[in-house]
Every structure is written in C-alpha cells, then in structure tokens.
Design a protein around this motif. Structure first.
Motif, short mmCIF file in Angstrom:
data_model
loop_
_atom_site.label_atom_id
_atom_site.label_comp_id
_atom_site.label_asym_id
_atom_site.label_seq_id
_atom_site.Cartn_x
_atom_site.Cartn_y
_atom_site.Cartn_z
N SER A 13 48.94 51.84 63.70
CA SER A 13 49.58 51.88 65.27
C SER A 13 48.28 51.65 66.10
O SER A 13 47.14 52.81 65.33
CB SER A 13 50.16 53.22 66.18
N LEU A 14 48.00 51.45 67.17
CA LEU A 14 46.76 51.09 67.84
C LEU A 14 47.35 51.75 68.97
O LEU A 14 48.13 50.71 69.77
CB LEU A 14 45.90 50.72 68.05
N ALA A 15 45.85 51.00 70.17
CA ALA A 15 46.26 51.85 71.57
C ALA A 15 44.95 51.03 72.19
O ALA A 15 44.22 51.41 71.82
CB ALA A 15 45.97 53.18 72.30
N CYS A 16 45.91 50.79 73.26
CA CYS A 16 44.67 49.50 74.42
C CYS A 16 44.28 48.91 75.16
O CYS A 16 45.81 49.57 75.65
CB CYS A 16 44.14 47.91 73.44
N ILE A 17 43.20 49.12 76.03
CA ILE A 17 43.18 48.85 77.17
C ILE A 17 42.31 48.03 78.30
O ILE A 17 41.73 47.54 76.63
CB ILE A 17 42.28 50.38 78.56
N GLY A 24 38.16 42.42 82.52
CA GLY A 24 38.81 41.72 81.75
C GLY A 24 39.63 41.06 80.28
O GLY A 24 38.74 40.65 79.60
N ARG A 25 38.55 42.62 79.54
CA ARG A 25 38.26 42.57 77.41
C ARG A 25 38.94 43.53 77.76
O ARG A 25 39.74 44.69 78.11
CB ARG A 25 36.67 42.67 77.77
N ALA A 26 39.63 43.39 75.94
CA ALA A 26 40.67 44.69 75.58
C ALA A 26 39.58 45.64 75.16
O ALA A 26 38.73 45.09 73.94
CB ALA A 26 41.89 43.84 74.71
N VAL A 27 39.98 47.24 75.48
CA VAL A 27 39.04 47.84 74.70
C VAL A 27 40.09 48.45 74.02
O VAL A 27 40.89 48.95 74.47
CB VAL A 27 38.29 48.53 75.61
N LEU A 28 39.76 49.35 72.30
CA LEU A 28 40.40 50.29 71.47
C LEU A 28 40.71 50.84 71.75
O LEU A 28 39.30 51.61 71.96
CB LEU A 28 40.49 48.92 70.31
N ILE A 29 41.33 52.27 71.66
CA ILE A 29 41.05 53.28 71.99
C ILE A 29 40.45 54.07 70.66
O ILE A 29 41.09 54.38 70.04
CB ILE A 29 41.87 54.42 72.57
N PRO A 30 40.09 54.97 70.07
CA PRO A 30 40.24 55.62 69.30
C PRO A 30 41.08 56.62 69.11
O PRO A 30 40.81 57.37 70.47
CB PRO A 30 38.31 55.71 68.87
N ASN A 31 40.95 56.91 67.92
CA ASN A 31 41.40 58.25 67.86
C ASN A 31 40.75 59.35 68.03
O ASN A 31 39.51 59.22 67.60
CB ASN A 31 42.70 58.88 66.63
N SER A 32 41.03 61.31 67.07
CA SER A 32 40.29 61.78 67.83
C SER A 32 39.66 61.64 66.22
O SER A 32 38.06 62.71 65.98
CB SER A 32 40.40 62.91 67.57
N LEU A 33 39.35 60.68 65.51
CA LEU A 33 38.92 60.67 63.96
C LEU A 33 37.65 59.80 64.04
O LEU A 33 37.24 59.19 63.14
CB LEU A 33 39.41 60.75 62.64
N ALA A 40 48.68 44.51 79.54
CA ALA A 40 49.00 45.45 80.21
C ALA A 40 48.23 45.58 81.41
O ALA A 40 48.18 45.94 82.94
CB ALA A 40 48.57 46.68 79.39
N GLY A 41 46.40 45.01 81.94
CA GLY A 41 46.28 44.92 82.26
C GLY A 41 46.26 44.10 83.25
O GLY A 41 45.84 43.77 84.65
N ILE A 42 47.24 42.73 82.73
CA ILE A 42 47.57 41.69 84.05
C ILE A 42 48.94 42.70 84.44
O ILE A 42 48.64 42.21 85.61
CB ILE A 42 48.50 40.41 83.27
N LYS A 43 49.50 43.25 83.80
CA LYS A 43 50.41 44.73 84.63
C LYS A 43 50.07 45.23 85.33
O LYS A 43 50.46 45.44 86.54
CB LYS A 43 51.26 45.06 83.31
#
Lengths: 559, 169
Positions: A13-17, A21-30, A339-342
């Motif tokens: 699974s991944l989280a992104c914001i 205007g660009r997608a940035v993936l969120i790193p986990n604790s590792l 999500a940015g559009i929302k």
C-alpha cells in the motif's frame, strides 16, 4: 485540511499527496514508499504493519496475515495470535499506519482520504473498503477506480491530455484489465475485465509447486511455516528474474535446488497466461475498440514488472507496453493527484472521473420452465456510466396474485441463484389476470455505490402506489452503534511505536534467517543478533543505529 | 404512440445496420433517415440514446489496421451532425439521461477520427521509412564481399524491423 490519496493494495500500500500539481509519495518510518499490506500481532499484543509484519509472516505465520484484500466484503475472518479480525479490520490497521506516516510527513492531522479500489470490486467490496477507512479514523472522500488513477498518472506524465489507455493492472492478488478513455477532461472507464483471484502470488505458488515436484515433495502437505518460507524464496526468485536472466531456488539444504529462468517460468505459468489472455481480450471486445485505437498500454502493479508478463503482452497485443512510472506507484500517484483535485487546488485543472457499474444489476423474472429457478432481467447493464438511472417495465406472472416479491440482484449469470442477491421489495397488488398489473421498476445507482430501487404500480392511472428501497447490501452494512463498538474494540490494539520499527524489523529478519539457514551462515546470523541485543542493552542510540546498519548489510548478503 | 413506433423502427434499423454497414448504398439511406423528421423527433429519446451509447452499440465495428475506415467514420460523422453536437460545447445536454448523451457525444467526436487518422498516417510513414532503410541495407550488404554478408544482415534487419514496427507510434 489536507486530503491524501491511498492505494490500498493486496501486496503493498502507498500514500500520496498532491503538492504543486505533482504527486508526492509519502515515505513510511523506514523511508520507503511501499508499505507491505501485511499485519501481525506481536508478543506484547501490539500491531505490526508493513515490513516488520512481512518478516513475521515467515517466523510467526499464526500471528500474521497478508493478501486479506482478496477477502474484502466477505465474512471470512483471520485469527492472529488468538485475536479474530475481519479483512476490513486488518485493512484498517494498514490505513491507520499510512495515516500516521502521512501525518508525520505533513506535520498536520489527516482525516480525509481518497482510496483506490479495483474497478472490478463489487458493491460489498467497495463498502468494506470504506468501512476499513472509517475504522482507521479516516473519512473516505471518494473511492477511485485503480485504472482511472493509472490513466490519470499516464496522461500527466506523457503530457498527452487525450488518449485511450489499456491499463493492465497485475498486482499481488488481482488482475484488472481496463480500457480507459481520457477525452475532454473526462476520464471514463470504457470496459473492465479481470480476475480477482489471479496475481503475482500465483506465480510464486507455481514456482513453489514446481520446486516440490522437482524434489518429490507434497506442496499441499507442507507445514504452514515451511510453505511460507518456500513461497518467500519463490517470490525472491521471481523478483530476481526481473533483473537477471537466470536464478536458482535453494531451500533448506544445498542439494535442494532448482534452476529457473524466464523461459522456464513462462512454461510453468501457462495456465495463468491463458487466464490473463482471456481478461485482456474480454476488455478489448467489451470496449468496442481495436488495438489501433489504444494509445498506450500502461503496466500497473508490482507483478507486471516481470519480463515474462511484458513479453507475453507484447506477443499478444503486437506492441510494447509502456512503463510511464514504476508500476508499483502508478495508481498511488493518480489517487494522489485526484486527492489534490478534491482539495480543489488551483494548480490542477479540474477533472471528471466517471465511475462505471462493474456488474449488471437487475431483478428476477419468472422462469416458466422451472418456476423455482427465476431468471435475471438486467435493468442496469455492466459498464454503464455512473450515476445512472434505468427503468424496466414488468407485470404479474400469474392470475390473481395479491403481492409481488421483487428480488434485486447483481451479477452476470442467467439464473438469479448464481448472482448476488442485494435485497428485495414486496409490493401488494390488486388481484388481476396474468399480465394485467403493470409495474415500473427504476434502478438508480449513484457514484457512492448506493442503489435505490423504486417500484411503482401504475395499473390504475391516477392511483399509482410507489415503494422505494435504498440498498447498501443487507448483511454486511454496519449500523452507527456497531461501527462505534468496533472502533472501540480496535482502539485497544496499538500500532507499534514508530521509533522501534527498524530495530524490530531487523530482529524479525534475523529470526527468520536463523530459522532458514544452517551451519556457518546460521552462526553468523546468531552473532549479529547477539551484537544487536548487546547494543540495545547498552542503550546508546548511535551504537544501536550503527549495529542495525551492519546487520542489514550482513543479512542482505545472506539472503 | 407515434414516438414508440418511431423508436421501435429506429432500433430495428440500427440492428439491421449492424449486420449490413459495409453494404454499398447503406450510408445514403442513413443520410436521408438521420436528417428526416422521423429520427430528429426521437434523437434524444432515452432508448435511442441508450442504443447508440450503450456498451454493445459499436461492437460490430472492425478496426483492423488496413481496413477501410470510411464507412464507420462516415456514420459517426452523420450521427454527430444529426444530433447537432458542437465540438467545443460539452455541457449543453441536461436531463435525466445527460450522462448517456455526453457519452455518445464523446464517442462520436470528430477529434477522435482525426487523431486516429493522424496515428495511422504516422504509422504508415514509419513503416515506409523502415522498408526503405531495410532495402538500402540489403543493397549495401549485397554490394559488400560479393553478397556474403547478405543472409545474416537480412535476418538481423528483419528482427529489428519487426520490433520497430511494433513500437508505440
């Protein structure tokens, strides 16, 4: 308030914001963007999610669970160290972990998210995903179909504002093939097809089974722990084949080995390729588009990185699939942009993502040949764009009927018994001759997957009577109280503190390697683990960090 | 009643067209029918829109690379004009069935035909260029060492040419 995009995958699974205007993936604790969708309960009753839990899957299979997304929306439960969990609850732990990672990354609270689901997911599965979000304390702003998200990423990266995409999403446990159209800022899924019981995990199993056959062993008779270890090694070999032509599977002892290359893997997975081919051709046929009209074949999902997959698609579709971004991240990036559009960010052009109804919805009509076995009458056909409203006209099937029970079904089968029953409406009617009572049945299916069925008896003009029912599958929906009770229950399970995750992961990995190795390699693992324990006992953070770094290097070499 | 008759007739015509769309003269008949009062009065009828925008509506079309697209493109153009759609106007259609009208409009949009033709031309140019390079290389190989390099060069070129043609255009 920030809205995050979450790709809740079967394997990862991944989280992104969306930032500027660009997608940035969120790193986990590792520091990694991919969080394995694995949950484990440790000895202290704490919930481990991600890489740590993945390590524990081998060493503590009875306390760990993976691939639970395959069972979303079913009543299957998983027992982890004596605790029983539904797939929704397990998914909620993954979502909770991603939420925490996002909050740390952004430095603010996250309460809203857009989550991706396979286009092929039915109503129950979609609802279960929403429920998982709520159990994780996230308001699910919208569910986005994975192919739409992939097409959105593909179009952003290629810079083409319009095009038709064949999205081949081959994840760990599901295959989705979709034809997606991007035209005039509308992303529309034209057709979907797939197999939600086929994924990269099946290739692991194919390799493991072949290994057992090679060494006259019974794969099905292996103990769970041994089976998990063999599957893990098979997965490792499969991954190695994405970067090199040949590899070797060595298990337990040095003499138990099996050479493997992509050609052999292609032969072993022949039955899986047949299923892939069927899904691809169904999607193309349903879309009424030829390959000539498809602008790009977008590979999505970690399993599509396998060279055998891209080669097979190239042979079948007579063109090279393109990898616009890492197939693991394509969906997450699309969900992040959405999500940015929302959030109504000004830096992103507004976009309409149309959803489609993945299954046919209809009602039961009498089967005069076998009255016990009613036939499905489609009202909303599959692949209809949502929201949609369709009406069907029906009449009484027998003389002097005083009531009609209208069953509401979902599925493609001819007989109702083979489809999923969503509910029913009972309508009292005036007894008349067969065919003299006239009913209008209107199905309205909205973007949130809520089906409203309205039945109107218009036999007597001016004296119409109407019954309405809102359907959100009967047995799987939770009431407010039930949801609150389950939230309370889940609160007692604490996620492992962020600070100790790396240490825990290295120790779990060490335990697994110790169990898997023999001789000098095992002694080396034991020595490394002892060093770590000593460093932890000393309490010097710098020494612990150094020790962990060395341990990771040694473990990488021993894997 | 009259509307129902017209709708039924349209569905009959359309089903017949699905099997005979390549027959000469078919388009002339459709040109007359689509602009007649008979069709114009029912063009936004939910059933008519559903037949044209539904998932099975256009499944009969062949889009093989070397197939003549004229007949299929022409019927789409005729429908586009018969509906009075405009290229830049995408929000003018409201009502209970607007989703299907918009879907039909997107499907019939002339920009799609233009884009497909452009892709096709690009692909043909690419194939022609590859054939020319291939011929030049074969000629070169024939001239060197009394043609001894010809066989391996031709095999290698055919292999790479195949890959080039299969690349996304």
């Amino acid at each position: 308030m920030v809205i995050i995009g979450i790709d809740l995958g079967t394997t990862n699974s991944l989280a992104c914001i969306c930032q500027e205007g660009r997608a940035v993936l969120i790193p986990n604790s590792l520091g990694e963007t991919l969080t394995p969708s694995v949950v484990s309960v440790d000895e202290n009753g704490e919930i481990c999610v991600g890489a740590v839990a993945k390590e524990r899957l081998v060493s503590h299979p009875e306390a760990s669970a993976s691939s639970f997304k395959r069972f979303m929306g079913t009543d299957k439960t998983f027992t982890l160290a004596g605790n029983s969990f539904t797939p929704q609850e397990l998914s909620s732990f993954v979502l909770r972990q991603l939420k925490e990672d996002a909050e740390r990354f952004l430095g603010e609270e996250v309460t809203e998210a857009v989550i991706s689901v396979p286009a092929y997911f039915n109503d129950n599965q979609r609802y279960a995903t929403k429920e998982a979000g709520e159990l994780a304390g996230i308001h699910v702003e919208r569910l986005v179909n994975e192919p739409s998200a992939a097409a959105l990423t593909a179009s952003r990266i290629s810079g083409e504002e319009e095009g038709s995409y064949l999205v081949f999403d081959f994840g760990g446990g599901t295959l989705d093939v979709s034809v997606v159209d991007y035209f005039e800022n509308v992303i529309e899924i034209v057709a979907v097809s797939g197999d939600n019981r086929l994924g990269g995990d099946d290739f692991d199993e194919v390799i493991a089974r072949s290994f057992c056959t090679h060494h006259q062993m019974d794969y099905d008779g292996l103990e769970p722990q041994k089976k998990a270890a063999l599957l893990r090694l098979s997965e490792k070999c499969k991954r190695e084949l994405t970067e090199q032509d040949e590899t070797e599977l060595v298990w337990e002892t040095e003499d138990k080995r099996m050479p493997l290359n992509n050609l052999l893997l292609a032969g072993l997975g022949q039955s899986l390729f047949d299923r892939i081919s069927q899904a691809v051709h169904t999607a193309l046929r349903d879309s009424a588009r030829s390959l000539d009209e498809i602008d790009e074949i977008v590979l999505v999902g970690g399993s599509s990185k396998m060279p055998v997959i891209s080669l097979y698609l190239q042979t079948q579709l007579k063109r090279r699939p393109s990898m616009v971004a890492s197939p693991d991240e394509v969906v997450a990036m699309g969900v992040g942009i959405y999500a940015g559009i929302k959030e109504r960010r000004e830096d992103i052009k507004d976009l309409v993502l149309t959803d489609i109804c993945p299954f046919t919805l209809g009602t039961d009509v009498v089967n005069y040949v076998d009255e016990e076995n009613p036939i499905m009458s489609a009202v909303i056909e599959r692949n209809s764009v949502l929201p949609c409203s369709r009406t069907g006209y029906y009449s009484n099937s027998h003389d002097n009927q005083s009531r009609i029970d209208i069953g509401i079904y979902q599925g493609e089968a001819y007989y109702c018994k083979d489809n999923l029953k969503l509910g029913s409406i009972r309508m009292d009617i005036q007894p008349r001759k067969r065919g003299e009572n006239h009913l209008k049945i209107c199905f309205t299916y909205d973007i949130n997957g809520i089906l409203e069925v309205e039945v109107t008896d218009f036999t007597n003009p001016g004296a119409e009577q109407t019954k309405r029912k809102v359907l959100v599958s009967e047995n799987l929906r939770l009431s407010e109280e039930e949801l609150e009770r389950r939230l309370e229950e889940l609160r007692k399970y604490k996620l492992m503190p962020r600070g100790g995750i790396r240490l825990k992961m290295v120790m779990e990995r060490g335990e697994r390697l110790y169990a898997q190795t023999l001789g000098s390699r095992r002694m080396e693992v034991a020595a490394v683990m002892k060093k770590i324990q000593e460093a932890v006992a000393g309490g010097d953070d710098r020494q612990i960090a150094e020790c962990l770094k060395v341990a990771e290097e040694i473990f990488d070499r021993l894997e | 009643m009259e509307t129902d008759r017209r709708v039924d007739a349209f569905i009959r015509y359309w089903n017949a067209y699905r099997n005979s769309h390549e027959r000469p003269g078919t388009l002339d008949w459709w040109r007359g029918y689509l602009f007649s009062e008979e069709f114009q009065n029912i063009r936004f009828h939910p059933q008519v829109v559903h037949v044209l925008a539904g998932e099975r509506a256009w499944r009969f079309l062949r889009h093989d690379f070397f197939h003549k697209d004229y007949m299929t493109d022409e019927i789409k153009r005729l429908l586009w004009e018969a509906y009075g759609f405009w290229e830049d106007d995408k929000t003018a259609y409201q009502g209970a069935y607007q989703d299907e009208v918009c879907k039909l409009r997107r499907y019939l949009h002339p920009k799609r035909i233009r884009r497909r033709m452009k892709k096709k031309t690009k692909r043909l140019v690419r194939i022609a260029a590859i054939v020319l390079i291939l011929l030049f290389c074969i000629w070169g190989a024939y001239m060197i060492h009394d043609g001894r390099a010809l066989v391996p060069v031709v095999i290698a070129l055919l292999y790479y040419a195949r890959n080039l043609v299969e690349d996304n255009v």
